[in-house]
Design a protein around this motif. Structure first.
Motif, PDB file in Angstrom:
ATOM      1  N   LEU A  86      -5.555   1.915   4.081  1.00 42.58           N
ATOM      2  CA  LEU A  86      -5.731   1.025   2.936  1.00 42.58           C
ATOM      3  C   LEU A  86      -5.357  -0.379   3.355  1.00 42.58           C
ATOM      4  CD1 LEU A  86      -4.044   3.046   0.021  1.00 42.58           C
ATOM      5  CD2 LEU A  86      -6.483   2.859   0.555  1.00 42.58           C
ATOM      6  N   ILE A 121      -0.010  12.410  12.369  1.00 37.50           N
ATOM      7  CA  ILE A 121       0.652  11.342  11.624  1.00 37.50           C
ATOM      8  C   ILE A 121       1.926  10.927  12.344  1.00 37.50           C
ATOM      9  CG2 ILE A 121       1.781  10.776   9.436  1.00 37.50           C
ATOM     10  CD1 ILE A 121      -0.175  12.677   8.076  1.00 37.50           C
ATOM     11  N   ALA A 127       4.887   7.136   4.482  1.00 32.51           N
ATOM     12  CA  ALA A 127       3.878   7.124   3.422  1.00 32.51           C
ATOM     13  C   ALA A 127       2.772   8.143   3.730  1.00 32.51           C
ATOM     14  CB  ALA A 127       3.294   5.725   3.264  1.00 32.51           C
TER      15      ALA A 127
END
Ligand SMILES: CC(C)(COP(=O)(O)OP(=O)(O)OC[C@H]1O[C@@H](n2cnc3c(N)ncnc32)[C@H](O)[C@@H]1OP(=O)(O)O)[C@@H](O)C(=O)NCCC(=O)NCCS
Length: 161
Positions: A86, A121, A127
């Motif tokens: 994002l 990840i 997050a």
């Protein structure tokens, strides 16, 4: 929020994402010159058995990022891997990522072509870890991943479809 297929018009979105130190903090750092272009080309070209989607945020359908399930390799076999980015700033911290991951995963599931989706990840990427857990991925433990030439300590998450 909704997704639409990643398209030619998203070249600038990819350049913004790949060039941003905050976005790339757990992904080996900002892309060196030229790499964003090749990432964009790969996304536009990757229509067969890959899902590159642009995330459009409410209320005005502004592009807020990219979510993708793409073909990748792990321990000598082909896998499907999830990635999401994002834009830094107002797109973040509203739970947008989990919604986008759910929609992308539903498309992949509906295709019937994929049995499991993997995500690597960064161990420090809180997050992304929260989003993975919330969307049903299971942490299979630590591993070392090479991200565009940069070694990164990751957790290997898998979602069974
Ligand atoms: C990972 C990412 C997609 C999460 O998107 P998001 O929509 O902002 O996530 P959410 O709002 O659902 O937040 C998820 C959790 O992480 C927390 N969080 C969000 N940003 C954080 C940060 N920078 N540091 C620590 N925690 C953070 C939130 O508080 C939330 O936890 P909580 O519900 O317990 O409060 C986004 O941060 C991003 O694009 N990061 C850069 C690219 C990246 O690392 N992608 C993952 C690659 S696998």
């Amino acid at each position: 929020m909704r997704l639409r297929p990643y398209a030619e018009q998203d070249r600038r979105l990819t350049a913004e994402l790949e060039g941003d130190a905050e976005v790339m903090a757990h992904l080996g750092g900002p892309a060196p010159g030229g790499r964003a272009e090749s990432v964009h080309e790969r996304r536009v070209a990757g229509r067969e058995r890959e899902w590159y989607r642009t995330i459009l945020a409410d209320p005005d359908d502004e592009p807020a990022g990219v979510v993708a399930v793409f073909r990748s390799a792990w321990e000598g076999r082909e896998i499907h891997e999830l990635g999401i980015m994002l834009l830094a700033g107002r797109a973040r911290r509203h739970g947008l990522a989990a919604g986008a991951v759910r929609l992308a995963v539903e498309e992949v599931r509906a295709s019937g072509l994929v049995r499991e989706v993997h995500a690597f990840i960064g161990a420090e990427n809180r997050a992304a870890g929260v989003v993975a857990r919330r969307t049903g991925f299971v942490n299979h433990g630590p591993c070392d991943v090479d991200y565009e030439g940069v070694p990164i300590r990751c957790d290997h998450w898998i979602l069974e479809l």
